[in-house]
Design a protein around this motif. Structure first.
Motif, PDB file in Angstrom:
ATOM      1  N   MET A   1       0.822  -1.214   0.000  1.00  0.00           N
ATOM      2  CA  MET A   1       0.000   0.000   0.000  1.00  0.00           C
ATOM      3  C   MET A   1       0.862   1.275   0.000  1.00  0.00           C
ATOM      4  O   MET A   1       0.401   2.344  -0.386  1.00  0.00           O
ATOM      5  CB  MET A   1      -0.931  -0.007   1.213  1.00  0.00           C
ATOM      6  CG  MET A   1      -2.100   0.952   1.111  1.00  0.00           C
ATOM      7  SD  MET A   1      -3.188   0.637  -0.300  1.00  0.00           S
ATOM      8  CE  MET A   1      -4.046  -0.840   0.241  1.00  0.00           C
ATOM      9  N   LEU A   2       2.105   1.127   0.442  1.00  0.00           N
ATOM     10  CA  LEU A   2       3.007   2.273   0.434  1.00  0.00           C
ATOM     11  C   LEU A   2       3.207   2.792  -0.988  1.00  0.00           C
ATOM     12  O   LEU A   2       3.294   4.012  -1.207  1.00  0.00           O
ATOM     13  CB  LEU A   2       4.357   1.885   1.054  1.00  0.00           C
ATOM     14  CG  LEU A   2       5.445   2.971   1.052  1.00  0.00           C
ATOM     15  CD1 LEU A   2       4.989   4.184   1.857  1.00  0.00           C
ATOM     16  CD2 LEU A   2       6.750   2.417   1.599  1.00  0.00           C
ATOM     17  N   TYR A   3       3.279   1.882  -1.963  1.00  0.00           N
ATOM     18  CA  TYR A   3       3.478   2.301  -3.347  1.00  0.00           C
ATOM     19  C   TYR A   3       2.251   3.042  -3.881  1.00  0.00           C
ATOM     20  O   TYR A   3       2.371   3.930  -4.737  1.00  0.00           O
ATOM     21  CB  TYR A   3       3.802   1.095  -4.218  1.00  0.00           C
ATOM     22  CG  TYR A   3       5.159   0.505  -3.935  1.00  0.00           C
ATOM     23  CD1 TYR A   3       6.321   1.150  -4.353  1.00  0.00           C
ATOM     24  CD2 TYR A   3       5.291  -0.679  -3.218  1.00  0.00           C
ATOM     25  CE1 TYR A   3       7.575   0.625  -4.090  1.00  0.00           C
ATOM     26  CE2 TYR A   3       6.546  -1.218  -2.940  1.00  0.00           C
ATOM     27  CZ  TYR A   3       7.677  -0.552  -3.376  1.00  0.00           C
ATOM     28  OH  TYR A   3       8.924  -1.064  -3.098  1.00  0.00           O
ATOM     29  N   VAL A   4       1.082   2.690  -3.378  1.00  0.00           N
ATOM     30  CA  VAL A   4      -0.131   3.413  -3.764  1.00  0.00           C
ATOM     31  C   VAL A   4      -0.051   4.850  -3.256  1.00  0.00           C
ATOM     32  O   VAL A   4      -0.364   5.808  -3.986  1.00  0.00           O
ATOM     33  CB  VAL A   4      -1.386   2.715  -3.185  1.00  0.00           C
ATOM     34  CG1 VAL A   4      -2.633   3.573  -3.420  1.00  0.00           C
ATOM     35  CG2 VAL A   4      -1.560   1.342  -3.808  1.00  0.00           C
ATOM     36  N   VAL A   5       0.388   5.008  -2.012  1.00  0.00           N
ATOM     37  CA  VAL A   5       0.525   6.345  -1.431  1.00  0.00           C
ATOM     38  C   VAL A   5       1.580   7.151  -2.189  1.00  0.00           C
ATOM     39  O   VAL A   5       1.379   8.344  -2.479  1.00  0.00           O
ATOM     40  CB  VAL A   5       0.890   6.242   0.068  1.00  0.00           C
ATOM     41  CG1 VAL A   5       1.175   7.628   0.641  1.00  0.00           C
ATOM     42  CG2 VAL A   5      -0.238   5.575   0.846  1.00  0.00           C
ATOM     43  N   LEU A   6       2.706   6.502  -2.521  1.00  0.00           N
ATOM     44  CA  LEU A   6       3.749   7.188  -3.286  1.00  0.00           C
ATOM     45  C   LEU A   6       3.242   7.594  -4.664  1.00  0.00           C
ATOM     46  O   LEU A   6       3.573   8.684  -5.166  1.00  0.00           O
ATOM     47  CB  LEU A   6       4.974   6.282  -3.432  1.00  0.00           C
ATOM     48  CG  LEU A   6       5.859   6.128  -2.183  1.00  0.00           C
ATOM     49  CD1 LEU A   6       6.898   5.041  -2.413  1.00  0.00           C
ATOM     50  CD2 LEU A   6       6.533   7.454  -1.842  1.00  0.00           C
ATOM     51  N   PHE A   7       2.442   6.726  -5.288  1.00  0.00           N
ATOM     52  CA  PHE A   7       1.888   7.053  -6.598  1.00  0.00           C
ATOM     53  C   PHE A   7       1.023   8.302  -6.521  1.00  0.00           C
ATOM     54  O   PHE A   7       1.155   9.217  -7.351  1.00  0.00           O
ATOM     55  CB  PHE A   7       1.052   5.881  -7.127  1.00  0.00           C
ATOM     56  CG  PHE A   7       0.220   6.234  -8.335  1.00  0.00           C
ATOM     57  CD1 PHE A   7       0.794   6.315  -9.594  1.00  0.00           C
ATOM     58  CD2 PHE A   7      -1.133   6.514  -8.205  1.00  0.00           C
ATOM     59  CE1 PHE A   7       0.035   6.663 -10.710  1.00  0.00           C
ATOM     60  CE2 PHE A   7      -1.899   6.857  -9.314  1.00  0.00           C
ATOM     61  CZ  PHE A   7      -1.313   6.927 -10.566  1.00  0.00           C
ATOM     62  N   PHE A   8       0.134   8.375  -5.534  1.00  0.00           N
ATOM     63  CA  PHE A   8      -0.740   9.541  -5.405  1.00  0.00           C
ATOM     64  C   PHE A   8       0.052  10.783  -5.009  1.00  0.00           C
ATOM     65  O   PHE A   8      -0.333  11.903  -5.368  1.00  0.00           O
ATOM     66  CB  PHE A   8      -1.850   9.270  -4.383  1.00  0.00           C
ATOM     67  CG  PHE A   8      -3.029   8.548  -4.955  1.00  0.00           C
ATOM     68  CD1 PHE A   8      -4.011   9.226  -5.656  1.00  0.00           C
ATOM     69  CD2 PHE A   8      -3.155   7.180  -4.813  1.00  0.00           C
ATOM     70  CE1 PHE A   8      -5.096   8.566  -6.198  1.00  0.00           C
ATOM     71  CE2 PHE A   8      -4.238   6.488  -5.352  1.00  0.00           C
ATOM     72  CZ  PHE A   8      -5.217   7.186  -6.052  1.00  0.00           C
ATOM     73  N   THR A   9       1.155  10.590  -4.293  1.00  0.00           N
ATOM     74  CA  THR A   9       2.024  11.717  -3.955  1.00  0.00           C
ATOM     75  C   THR A   9       2.607  12.324  -5.223  1.00  0.00           C
ATOM     76  O   THR A   9       2.544  13.545  -5.438  1.00  0.00           O
ATOM     77  CB  THR A   9       3.165  11.275  -3.029  1.00  0.00           C
ATOM     78  OG1 THR A   9       2.622  10.663  -1.852  1.00  0.00           O
ATOM     79  CG2 THR A   9       4.015  12.469  -2.616  1.00  0.00           C
ATOM     80  N   LEU A  10       3.176  11.483  -6.081  1.00  0.00           N
ATOM     81  CA  LEU A  10       3.745  11.951  -7.339  1.00  0.00           C
ATOM     82  C   LEU A  10       2.663  12.459  -8.280  1.00  0.00           C
ATOM     83  O   LEU A  10       2.843  13.463  -8.981  1.00  0.00           O
ATOM     84  CB  LEU A  10       4.540  10.830  -8.011  1.00  0.00           C
ATOM     85  CG  LEU A  10       5.818  10.385  -7.299  1.00  0.00           C
ATOM     86  CD1 LEU A  10       6.436   9.193  -8.020  1.00  0.00           C
ATOM     87  CD2 LEU A  10       6.820  11.528  -7.230  1.00  0.00           C
TER      88      LEU A  10
END
Length: 346
Positions: A1-10
């Motif tokens: 789920m961390l990668y999902v958060v990073l995706f929305f951050t970018l």
């Protein structure tokens, strides 16, 4: 789920740079227009920005909330060390919003309109400059991380990281990028001589952007800025910059031909390449201090918080994005209907 958060951050970062940048750039284009063209720019900008100008700030809000919840250590450094330029950014956004509303909806048309116009144009220029300077402070290697702030002066901790030549160049680069985006996008929102005017402005700001970018990289290399050294030696960043340079050829042709669709997509793609090159060059160590590098992944929130945030972002994305696209499409159709109505009257 961390990668999902990073995706929305970018994703939020990219969209704010592109859409919010185009909004800021519209005011910059108006600022650097002749007296005769200022009114034309004002009317065109209002028709384009009027319905959706506030919506673009949602990406900045989402970005701040994600950093605050998911990456508290990273957020803490930004808020403490860059509270002055970020406060100036907030004031600039507020001044710009007030001026944009009052210069169109003020019940009394008097000399105050001159003040509102000036506020809108100047704040459109200084706000992206301060945004760029804030970002440059994170990568410039001037931030000093210490436990006891009494050991250093206020100037060393809170002023020097963002008040230097490198930071100013980054600020000017982002302002030029905003003007480039706005003038290119406005090609597709105008007709006849006005579209030709925006095509000419787009060419001017394209050249300005390239020149400032070259000066920025050259100065950063000569000044031994660690970020620039990593940027020009990272293979992925080099490929992204080369692709961005290659895109200048079809982009220039598209601008010359006043192509509505091609010019805006090529401009957006070119900016994405530039941003990707800059972020990848030092990921995940996006904060470079005077003593150490700080990873955005340092001090990440607990897994339970990340999971909840990731799910919320996915659900929110399914709700917000279709609504936003529908908003833009609806007002696009309204402008088309208004244009048809004017032609019928004529």
């Amino acid at each position: 789920m961390l990668y999902v958060v990073l995706f929305f951050t970018l994703f939020s970062f990219f969209l704010y740079v592109l859409l919010g940048g185009a909004d800021f750039g519209a005011g910059i284009v108006e600022l650097f227009s002749s007296r005769e063209n200022k009114k034309i720019n004002r009317d065109t900008i209002y028709k384009v920005m009027g319905p959706v100008w506030e919506a673009n700030h949602i990406w900045l809000i989402i970005l701040i909330v994600i950093l605050w919840i998911a990456f508290p250590v990273y957020f803490n450094i930004i808020i403490i060390h860059l509270h002055i330029p970020l406060t100036l950014v907030l004031l600039g956004i507020t001044m710009r919003g007030v001026a944009f509303i009052f210069r169109h909806y003020d019940a009394i048309k008097d000399k105050s309109q001159t003040l509102y116009n000036g506020m809108f144009r100047i704040s459109s220029l200084i706000t992206p400059i301060f945004l760029g300077m804030s970002f440059s402070a994170l990568i410039g290697g001037e931030i000093i991380l210490i436990d006891d702030y009494s050991q250093r002066s206020f100037l060393e901790i809170f002023i020097n990281p963002w008040t230097n030549i490198f930071s100013l160049l980054v600020g000017l680069f982002y302002a030029a990028l905003c003007a480039f985006l706005a003038s290119t996008l406005l090609i597709g929102e105008s007709e006849g001589k006005i579209r030709k005017m925006y095509s000419r402005k787009s060419r001017i700001f394209t050249i300005t952007l390239v020149v400032i970018g070259f000066i920025l990289i050259a100065y950063g290399y000569l000044a031994d800025v660690a970020f620039i050294e990593d940027f020009i030696t990272n293979p992925v960043s080099i490929v992204a910059v080369v692709l961005s340079g290659i895109l200048l050829i079809p982009l220039w042709r598209s601008i010359n031909k006043q192509n509505r669709i091609g010019s805006r997509y090529l401009a957006g793609l070119q900016v994405i390449f530039i941003l990707s090159a800059a972020l990848y060059a030092h990921y995940p160590y996006i904060i470079i201090t005077a003593g150490e590098e700080v990873s955005i992944l340092e001090g990440v929130a607990p897994d339970s918080v990340i999971s909840t945030l990731g799910i919320s972002l996915i659900v929110g994305g399914f709700i917000i994005l279709p609504g936003l696209f529908h908003l833009m499409k609806s007002f696009k159709m309204i402008k088309v209907l208004e244009k048809d109505s004017e032609e019928v009257k004529d």
